[in-house]
Design a protein around this motif. Structure first.
Motif, short mmCIF file in Angstrom:
data_model
loop_
_atom_site.label_atom_id
_atom_site.label_comp_id
_atom_site.label_asym_id
_atom_site.label_seq_id
_atom_site.Cartn_x
_atom_site.Cartn_y
_atom_site.Cartn_z
N LYS A 45 0.82 -1.22 0.00
CA LYS A 45 0.00 0.00 0.00
C LYS A 45 0.85 1.27 0.00
CE LYS A 45 -2.63 -0.24 3.58
NZ LYS A 45 -3.70 -0.19 4.58
N LYS A 46 2.06 1.19 0.49
CA LYS A 46 2.91 2.39 0.59
C LYS A 46 3.23 2.97 -0.78
CE LYS A 46 5.17 -0.13 3.63
NZ LYS A 46 6.31 -0.80 4.13
N PHE A 48 1.05 3.27 -3.19
CA PHE A 48 -0.18 3.83 -3.75
C PHE A 48 -0.48 5.19 -3.14
CE2 PHE A 48 -2.13 -0.67 -4.28
CZ PHE A 48 -1.50 -0.82 -5.48
N SER A 49 -1.17 6.01 -3.92
CA SER A 49 -1.72 7.25 -3.37
C SER A 49 -2.97 6.87 -2.57
CB SER A 49 -2.09 8.21 -4.50
OG SER A 49 -3.20 7.70 -5.22
N PRO A 50 -3.42 7.73 -1.66
CA PRO A 50 -4.66 7.43 -0.92
C PRO A 50 -5.86 7.18 -1.84
CG PRO A 50 -3.50 9.24 0.12
CD PRO A 50 -2.78 8.94 -1.18
N LYS A 51 -5.95 7.92 -2.95
CA LYS A 51 -7.07 7.75 -3.88
C LYS A 51 -7.04 6.36 -4.52
CE LYS A 51 -9.43 9.89 -7.74
NZ LYS A 51 -9.54 11.03 -8.62
N SER A 53 -5.60 3.70 -3.28
CA SER A 53 -5.88 2.76 -2.20
C SER A 53 -7.39 2.66 -1.94
CB SER A 53 -5.15 3.20 -0.94
OG SER A 53 -5.26 2.24 0.06
N ASP A 54 -8.08 3.80 -1.93
CA ASP A 54 -9.54 3.80 -1.73
C ASP A 54 -10.25 3.08 -2.87
OD1 ASP A 54 -9.27 5.18 0.64
OD2 ASP A 54 -9.81 7.13 -0.23
N SER A 55 -9.80 3.29 -4.11
CA SER A 55 -10.40 2.61 -5.27
C SER A 55 -10.20 1.10 -5.17
CB SER A 55 -9.78 3.11 -6.57
OG SER A 55 -10.10 4.44 -6.78
N GLU A 79 -5.94 -6.80 5.77
CA GLU A 79 -5.26 -5.52 5.63
C GLU A 79 -4.41 -5.25 6.86
OE1 GLU A 79 -6.26 -0.90 4.43
OE2 GLU A 79 -7.91 -2.22 5.00
N GLU A 81 -1.10 -2.38 8.23
CA GLU A 81 -0.77 -0.98 8.03
C GLU A 81 -0.15 -0.71 6.67
OE1 GLU A 81 2.08 2.31 10.06
OE2 GLU A 81 0.96 0.97 11.39
#
Length: 132
Positions: A45-46, A48-51, A53-55, A79, A81
């Motif tokens: 996840k690190k 990825f951008s927050p957007k 990650s949300d998608s 999931e 951290e």
């Protein structure tokens, strides 16, 4: 640290690595108690951008509710951290790209069969996402 201990993800024992990409490592794994063979996709996840990650989490939520013979089944996702682990159905025959690499050019009959499977899977996804 004992390097002889198997790596556990939830209730799954990681086996050999199948694939390595920029964001994803794919592992073959087995459920500890049932012995069910699965594939675990480990996503960093690190990177990825927050957007993004949300998608991804939205797509995971949708896939977790679909049970269709032409769509790889998502059994569970875990999931942490820094990582997302997708526990997916293991298909020992591989994917369509692998089939074509192994067999070369396919006949019209085989292509038609694959197209019907793809269309049925896409229809199930479209129906699920339009009613969600």
């Amino acid at each position: 640290m004992d390097f002889n201990l198997p790596r556990l993800i939830g209730d799954y024992i990681l086996g050999p690595r199948i694939e390595q990409g920029s964001f994803v490592t794919v592992w073959r794994a087995k459920h500890q108690s049932s012995g069910l063979e699965v594939v675990i996709k480990e996503i960093d996840k690190k990177l990825f951008s927050p957007k993004v990650s949300d998608s991804l989490l939205t797509e995971i939520s949708t896939l977790s509710t679909i049970n269709h013979p032409n769509i790889i089944r998502l059994f569970e996702f875990i999931e942490t951290e820094g990582r997302i682990f997708l526990v997916l159905e293991y298909c020992d025959g591989g994917d369509l790209a692998g089939y074509i690499r192994r067999h070369g050019k396919v006949t019209e009959v085989v292509a038609r069969h694959f197209m019907r499977q793809l269309a049925a899977g896409l229809q199930a996804l479209q129906e699920k996402t339009s009613y969600s």
